[in-house]
Scaffold this motif. Structure first.
Motif, short mmCIF file in Angstrom:
data_model
loop_
_atom_site.label_atom_id
_atom_site.label_comp_id
_atom_site.label_asym_id
_atom_site.label_seq_id
_atom_site.Cartn_x
_atom_site.Cartn_y
_atom_site.Cartn_z
N GLU B 206 40.75 41.93 34.82
CA GLU B 206 40.11 40.65 34.54
C GLU B 206 38.94 40.46 35.50
N PRO B 207 37.75 40.11 34.98
CA PRO B 207 36.59 39.93 35.87
C PRO B 207 36.87 38.93 37.00
N ALA B 208 37.72 37.94 36.72
CA ALA B 208 37.97 36.92 37.73
C ALA B 208 38.65 37.49 38.98
N LEU B 209 39.26 38.69 38.84
CA LEU B 209 39.97 39.28 39.98
C LEU B 209 39.04 40.09 40.89
N LEU B 210 37.77 40.24 40.46
CA LEU B 210 36.86 41.09 41.23
C LEU B 210 36.67 40.61 42.66
N ALA B 211 36.52 39.29 42.83
CA ALA B 211 36.20 38.77 44.15
C ALA B 211 37.27 39.14 45.16
N ALA B 212 38.55 38.98 44.77
CA ALA B 212 39.65 39.29 45.69
C ALA B 212 39.65 40.77 46.02
N ASP B 213 39.38 41.60 45.01
CA ASP B 213 39.40 43.05 45.21
C ASP B 213 38.26 43.48 46.16
N PHE B 214 37.07 42.91 45.95
CA PHE B 214 35.93 43.26 46.82
C PHE B 214 36.21 42.84 48.27
N ARG B 215 36.80 41.68 48.43
CA ARG B 215 37.12 41.21 49.79
C ARG B 215 38.08 42.18 50.47
N ALA B 216 39.07 42.68 49.69
CA ALA B 216 40.04 43.61 50.27
C ALA B 216 39.37 44.91 50.68
N ILE B 217 38.47 45.41 49.82
CA ILE B 217 37.79 46.68 50.14
C ILE B 217 36.94 46.51 51.40
N LEU B 218 36.21 45.41 51.46
CA LEU B 218 35.36 45.19 52.63
C LEU B 218 36.20 44.99 53.88
N GLY B 219 37.32 44.30 53.71
CA GLY B 219 38.21 44.07 54.86
C GLY B 219 38.66 45.38 55.47
N GLN B 220 39.07 46.36 54.60
CA GLN B 220 39.54 47.62 55.17
C GLN B 220 38.35 48.45 55.68
N ALA B 221 37.16 48.30 55.09
CA ALA B 221 35.99 49.03 55.60
C ALA B 221 35.64 48.54 57.00
N LEU B 222 35.79 47.23 57.21
CA LEU B 222 35.45 46.67 58.53
C LEU B 222 36.43 47.10 59.61
#
Lengths: 221, 426
Positions: B206-222
């Protein structure tokens, strides 16, 4: 300089840096060639195995015919931890030994059905179920070994993940019990690993998983 | 800098004449000082955003949600990070040039993202090549950086796209996480990107779930603390490597870095967080030894640079000992067996879903049934839940299933992409 069996020039001193073989320090090599100390004579055959409580066999044997442990070492508590049960409940462990073999067996009659499950199992075995009646008071589950003279009553020779002496199934008037004899890969009952050397009461419909792909289904006839 | 420790799980005893050695090497990174997390490294983050025509379908909900997700991800960046944004169509275009993530730069980037329009095709190789150029330029000016990218697409590549060639150029330059939104993209394409560029792959149904997923990816990259960690494997003369595979947290076949062959091979594993554990399965073929002989079949250590004399950390030994004691050689190591089973599970799922796609219901039922059985045996509940959406389970232990007539395509794709996630032994 450490000595490589293949005469390589090694720049490490535990294993050869060329061929990987274990290196022997000269001192260790000398010790290895010295005569071995004479083993202490085994105790007389009286009594039972301190680990699995099976009766001792030939008087001159230092090892248990059942579980393979060394009597002297086991008695000293030096046997490998895997072979020694962690505090078996004294009553449970000794109860089967107390049942005389001559006692009339089985008001209930049992058998086990062996099946091959999973993709690893040979296709020709997956289609068939073999039934072994539990007619004796005590039967060995394992694989034949001509060299070691092992002739299990429940022989599952096709599955090489099963130990030659894998487990015992003992029949009493009121049920069947399983003793895993410290098998290499263990036994699961209904998906749960069973402890080695500790008798475990089984129930009608229990499934035992052992080896690579063998399952034994216990049934009351 | 985190410190690394390792542990080996194997049964070193081999019967006469056997030449295959299997071992699981578990590598753990932890803070050098107890109780204190290792400081994060300097991060460069690239966003590769699909803005092809299809992103605007159905009232442009996908594009709207993707914009929101990118904006939220940009807001998470620290001031000391570098970032850029690449727009993906049949050609790639730079929306935001590589720059420091200062408040002013981020605000300008957010404005540019909000204003962008959809339209055009999909050719991921061009997006990846442009990102590679940006990362290389950043490395030239800034020195060692932790380079991570996030690629979002909603479709498959148009026509002939030489993804393989592009990935060969990008490997070792940056890591890339790949995400597919909706169900019109191809699992195989994104899996290839994730495998070669050492990133994760997932479906965002679902497109609405993108924001949470992006935050998680960036969180682990940081959280990444050290870049370019390599496994350095020594093997004895005459030995060969059957495979080297990461088996946890995800199954990932590792390829030796070009130019490393012979007795020493390097396997790049990408960047590591200050605290994490990864498991590797090494399958080696050695010259069979004499009975009673002990051999070092492999030596695995971690290095932080490609220099041949780089100091090795967390060195682990894989042994081979030949004996005719069957009680010893028959023992199957629990950890090796666990991961062999998990590998079989992933394969059964992928082959089952492929058979279903091809219309071979008999093969699909058999493979997915086996997957159900393996997932149950290994206590892999997350996978069992995903399998339940694709098949009706008649008997979990026997692996008897019925294919569902109506399957939500998103469920099948989620099962496929997540099939490579493994569980560690407790």
């Amino acid at each position: 300089m450490p000595h490589c069996p293949q005469q390589h020039w090694s720049d490490t001193d535990d294993f050869c840096s060329v061929c990987g073989l274990a290196l022997e320090a000269p001192v260790a090599a000398a010790a290895a060639s010295a005569p071995l100390p004479t083993p202490t004579p085994p105790a007389t055959a009286a009594g039972e195995c301190p680990v699995c409580h099976a009766p001792r066999g030939a008087a001159d044997s230092a090892y248990c015919e059942e579980c393979g442990c060394h009597f002297e070492l086991a008695a000293q508590g030096l046997a490998s931890a895997a072979l020694v049960p962690v505090e078996p409940p004294a009553s449970a462990a000794r109860e089967p030994a107390a049942v005389p073999a001559s006692e009339p067996v089985a008001t209930l009659r049992w058998d086990v059905e062996a099946r091959a499950l999973g993709d690893d199992a040979p296709a020709e075995l997956r289609a068939v179920a073999r039934v072994f009646p539990l007619d004796l008071p005590d039967q060995l589950v394992g694989r034949h070994s001509a060299r070691r003279g092992i002739q299990p009553e429940i022989a599952l020779d096709d599955d090489d993940g099963i130990s030659h002496r894998h487990a015992r199934l003992r029949v009493h008037a009121d049920g069947v019990e399983l003793i895993d004899l410290g098998s290499a890969n263990g036994t699961l009952r209904n998906g749960t690993p069973v402890p080695a050397q500790i008798p475990l009461a089984l129930h009608d419909g229990d499934r035992l998983q052992l080896g690579r792909w063998t399952e034994l289904l216990l049934r009351q006839r | 800098m985190p410190t690394f420790t390792s542990q080996v799980f194997q049964n070193p005893y081999l019967p006469r004449g056997a030449d295959e050695v299997h071992a699981i090497v578990s590598v753990q990174a932890s803070a050098a000082e107890a109780g204190k997390a290792a400081p994060a490294g300097e991060l460069a983050f690239g966003l590769l955003l699909d803005v092809s025509g299809s992103m605007g379908d159905d009232g442009a909900e996908r594009l709207r949600c993707a914009k929101t997700a990118v904006v939220e991800a940009l807001e998470l960046l620290r001031e000391d990070c570098h970032f850029f944004v690449v727009l993906g169509r049949e050609r790639a275009e730079t929306l935001v040039l590589p720059q420091r993530a200062t408040a002013a730069n981020r605000a300008a980037a957010i404005q540019a993202v909000r204003a962008l329009q959809h339209g055009g095709g999909t050719r991921m190789s061009t997006w990846l090549r442009l990102a590679q150029q940006h990362f290389e330029a950043l490395r030239e000016s800034r020195g060692a950086l932790i380079c991570q990218a996030l690629l979002l697409t909603d479709g498959k590549n148009d026509g002939q796209d030489d993804l393989e060639a592009a990935l060969r150029h990008c490997a070792g330059v940056f890591e890339c996480h790949a995400r597919g939104v909706g169900v019109d993209w191809q699992v195989a394409e994104l899996r290839l990107i994730g495998q070669r560029l050492l990133g994760t792959v997932d479906i965002v149904p679902e497109p609405a779930l993108l924001a949470a997923d992006f935050r998680a990816i960036l969180g682990q990259a940081l959280e990444r603390a050290v870049a370019d960690v390599r496994l350095r494997l020594w093997t004895p003369q005459g030995a060969s490597v059957l495979y080297c595979r990461q088996v946890a947290p995800e199954i990932l076949d590792l390829a030796p870095a070009s130019g490393t062959t012979g007795q020493i091979r390097d396997y790049p594993t990408g960047s590591w967080a200050g605290r994490e554990t990864r498991d590797y399965h090494f399958a080696l073929r050695v010259k069979p030894g004499q009975l009673g002989q002990r051999m070092l079949a492999g030596k695995v250590g971690l290095v932080l640079s490609e220099a041949p004399d780089a100091p090795r950390q967390a060195e682990a030994q894989v042994l081979a000992i030949w004996t005719d004691d069957e009680e010893r050689t028959a023992v199957i190591d629990r950890t090796v067996a666990h991961y062999t089973g998990q590998g079989e599970l992933a394969q059964a799922i992928q082959e089952g879903l492929a058979a279903r796609q091809a219309g071979d219901a008999e093969a699909a039922t058999r493979k997915l049934g086996r997957a159900v059985q393996l997932a149950a045996a290994h206590g892999h509940d997350a996978t069992t839940r995903l399998l339940r959406r694709v098949v009706d389970i008649v008997d979990e232990r026997e692996g008897t299933v019925k294919l569902r007539r109506e399957i939500d395509e998103a469920d099948a794709m989620a099962l496929d992409t997540r099939s490579t996630r493994t569980r560690r032994l407790a």
